[in-house]
Each structure stands twice: as C-alpha cells, then as structure tokens.
Design an enzyme around this catalytic site. Structure first.
Site, PDB file in Angstrom:
ATOM      1  CG  ASP A  59      -2.807   0.631   1.749  1.00 51.16           C
ATOM      2  OD1 ASP A  59      -2.178  -0.079   2.545  1.00 51.16           O
ATOM      3  OD2 ASP A  59      -2.345   1.036   0.674  1.00 51.16           O
ATOM      4  CD  GLU A 109       2.176   0.826   2.946  1.00 54.76           C
ATOM      5  OE1 GLU A 109       2.171   0.336   1.812  1.00 54.76           O
ATOM      6  OE2 GLU A 109       3.092   0.641   3.778  1.00 54.76           O
TER       7      GLU A 109
END
Length: 453
Positions: free
Chosen positions: A329, A372
């Site tokens: 992430d 993301e």
C-alpha cells in the site's frame, strides 16, 4: 441467494421448529451440547479415511482449527429453536456454503459427514433409550438436513459463478501479453539450456544447475500457461518433457564421462526444441477476451484474484510447495493527489506497476486490488524470498523520484505485509493474513516490511 430466498428459508426453519414444543427444543439443544464433541470427532474421523477428502483435511488442521469451528456450528444450529434467530441462522449456513465453495470441498462430502453425525446421534440414543428421544431425534435430523440444504444452495450458486470466472480466466490468461510472453519465455528456455552447456563445456566439476521445472520458464509454464491452455493436448506433453529434461539434467550433474555427457546434452536440446515447438502451437490463439487487466497499471485486477489464489493454494497443498503473498500500500497517497494532482498520482501508480513486474518472475502474479493497494502472489517462494522482494520494492520506490508533466518531482514510500501460506484450504485466510501484516507495517511507522506470523 437473494434476500427473498433467504427470507423464505428463514420461514421454513421457523416452521420446522413450530412442530416441536419449547421443552423438546431445549432438550434437543442440551443433547447436542452434551455430545457435540463426540459428534464432531465422528464427523472428522470419517473425513480422514475418505480418499476424496484426504486432500482437504489433515489431522493437525482438524485438531487445531476445525474441531472448534464445527462444534460451534452444531451449538449455533440447535440454539435457533430457542433464541428464534432464524434469519441469522440462514445467513450462517449461507456463509458456510460459500466457504466450502471457496475451498472446493464437494457438497456430497459434507452430506456424508452429516450422515455420520446423524448415525452417531442414534447410536448414543440407543445406549439410553427413552420414549421422548424419538421426537428429539426427529428434530435433530430435520435441522441437520435443512441446514445442509441451505449450505448446498449457497455452494452450488458460488461454484457456478467460480466456474464461469475460471473459464473466462483461462481464455484471458492465454491471450495476456501473447507476443511479449512468447519471446520472453522462448529466451528463458534458451538461457537455461545455454547456461547448462557453458557449465559443462567449461570443464567445471561438481557444479549445480537448477532443474528446468524450477527455472523461469518452468515455473511460468506450470503456474500460468498450463492453466491458461488447460484442455489442450500439448500441455500434458510439455509438462512430461519438462520432467524428462529434469531427469536428464540430474544425470548430467553426476556424469563423469565426456562422451556420455555430450549425449545427455543432445537429448536435452532435442526435448527443449520439442517443448519450444509445442509452446508455439499453444500461442497460436487469436480471440477477443474480456480484459482482466487494470487499465492504468496493466496489472491484473480483482476479477481473477480468487481464481488464481485458489489454484495456487491447491498446487501448494498437493506439492508441499511454499507460497507467499505480499500486500502493498502506498503511504499517504492522498497527499500526492492533493499536492501534485491526480495526474501525478496516476504516474506514481504506473511506476508502482512497473516496479512490481520488474521485481518478480514470470510465474508470479501482480494485482492492483484498490486505489493504491497491490498484491503480489509469489509461487514456489518462502518468506526469505518474499522479504527480499519486498525490500527491493520498498527501497526502489523510496529512492526513485516521480517527475510530473509540469517538471516537478516528488518521492513516496510504501508499506508491505508478507504472509506465508500456512496450509489452510480457505484462500480468504491467506488474504486476511497478508492484510494483517500490512496493517502492522502501517502501525510500525510506514515505509517498512512486516513479516506475518
């Protein structure tokens, strides 16, 4: 199942319970409560001796995790007549059916286990027969049968959906980067062969050489191409030739006669040419396939995530091969969009995609699963390799500036959670373990790699 169907099943469960008095429902629950562990052991005793179920269950897995789960299921199912939570009970059976579909346990096997529980119930009652126990047994059998029916409904619905996705994935993966993969894997096979020949003809003694099945080409074919082209007669032939080359490779390593070694090398070359020819045939596929790629990064999207992880888990269990998962992430990604604009954020994500692809082998799988958020499934990989790859990714992202169209530049970091597959057949546990490791990496200050327990 839709809400209307779930409501109908809840009404049916209630109707079953209404045929019995409150006292009978309570006595049935107490009977199950007193004997649940015996019934659970009987269920899994049968599972362990059944050839069809041996691949799903091991004694260690049962003792550590599944005994308590099935025991709780029994107690919950027979408490419904008392607490009247029929809708919750239906949802519970629906969820259990989904798990069975994910794992791939056939519904008939569950029904066989339920029959064993029912048989044990009658055996226990026969040891202390009482007139009212006939009614109690009637209720127990009806609830066992009805709860199993709900599970099977859910199982069939999810299995049909999974099969459709699997079929679509086979077609999609067959077409994914066809030209690139064709040239890349041809080169990988040739590199493996040339490296072996170099070692042999350099007059080195006692050298090692990776078997073809564990090479870049071998891992790619076994974990991707074989599944993509499942059903093609060339697949089994290629896998057979790969294992034949492995055997020849081992003979080369121990051979001390030069002439014999040359003969072995020639056999390897001939089999590799056959492999190459068969792979070329497989790539002669031209058909439009619905994309399973993320449009921005060109990584795989969530569409085939469950299918791929399920298949690799099955391979890992059958072959005792390690399997690792990285959950990745981007840290504080919103700040990039807010400060530099969404176009800059897109550049960062595209860079992430490039880093992931360049950091792994062709047999591994890279996904973009959220804004993301990324996943890397690393086949034939233990935590040592997973940690090395994770650190490579983390350092490269941290050290590489992203240049915007406006001429500005910025850096960002990533947090990574690593998880090693622990043998449980449910892929969701594997995903959850990687997520937990990622959260731990975030909580440790971000820009770090955390190895899950």
């Amino acid at each position: 199942m839709n809400n209307e169907c779930m409501a109908m099943l809840a009404e049916q469960w209630e109707h079953i319970c209404q045929n019995y008095s409150s006292d009978e429902l309570l006595q049935a629950f107490k009977f199950i409560q007193d004997h649940s562990l015996i019934l659970v052991e009987e269920f899994y005793k049968k599972m362990l001796v059944e050839k069809e179920s041996a691949e799903f269950f091991s004694d260690e897995l049962i003792q550590q995790r599944l005994l308590n789960t099935l025991n709780a299921w029994l107690l919950e199912s027979f408490s419904v007549g008392i607490n009247k939570r029929y809708s919750e009970a239906v949802k519970k059976q629906h969820m259990v059916g989904q798990v069975h579909a994910r794992v791939g346990i056939p519904s008939w096997l569950i029904m066989r286990g339920v029959c064993e529980i029912e048989r044990k119930v009658f055996e226990l009652v026969a040891q202390n027969p009482q007139h009212h126990m006939i009614t109690i047994c009637s209720y127990i059998v009806r609830i066992m049968g009805f709860s199993t029916e709900i599970m099977c409904r859910s199982y069939e619905a999810n299995l049909e959906k999974n099969n459709d996705i699997k079929h679509s994935y086979r077609l999609f993966s067959a077409m994914q980067d066809v030209a690139v993969q064709k040239d890349k894997q041809r080169g990988s096979l040739l590199d493996w062969e040339n490296e072996l020949m170099f070692k042999v003809f350099s007059d080195n003694t006692g050298f090692n050489h990776l078997v073809l099945s564990k090479s870049e080409f071998g891992l790619w074919f076994i974990h991707k191409a074989a599944y993509a082209f499942a059903g093609s007669e060339q697949v089994d032939v290629i896998i057979g030739r790969i294992h034949e080359v492995d055997q020849l490779n081992q003979q080369v390593l121990v051979c001390t006669e030069k002439d014999k070694t040359i003969q072995l090398i020639q056999c390897i070359r001939e089999k590799n040419r056959e492999i190459q020819h068969l792979v070329d045939q497989l790539f002669q596929v031209s058909e439009y396939i619905e994309s399973g790629n993320d449009s921005l990064t060109q990584l795989l999207n969530r569409r085939y995530l469950n299918t791929i992880i399920s298949r690799e888990i099955s391979f890992s269990r059958k072959n005792n091969a390690p399997l690792s998962l990285l959950a990745i992430d981007a840290d504080h990604f919103k700040r990039i969009n807010d400060k530099h604009g969404h176009a800059a954020g897109d550049l960062a994500l595209q860079f992430m995609g490039e880093v992931l692809v360049e950091s792994v082998k062709g047999s591994d799988y890279a996904f973009r699963v959220g804004g993301e958020e990324f996943l890397l499934l690393l086949v034939d990989s233990d935590l040592t390799r997973a940690q090395e790859i994770a650190e490579t990714i983390r350092k490269r992202v941290q050290e590489t500036p992203i240049r915007t169209i406006a001429g500005n530049s910025f850096n960002f970091t990533v947090s990574i959670g690593c998880s090693l597959y622990d043998g449980h057949p449910d892929y969701k546990r594997f995903l959850d373990a990687a997520d937990s490791a990622l959260y731990a990496a975030k909580n440790n200050g971000r820009n770090n790699v955390y190895l899950g327990k």
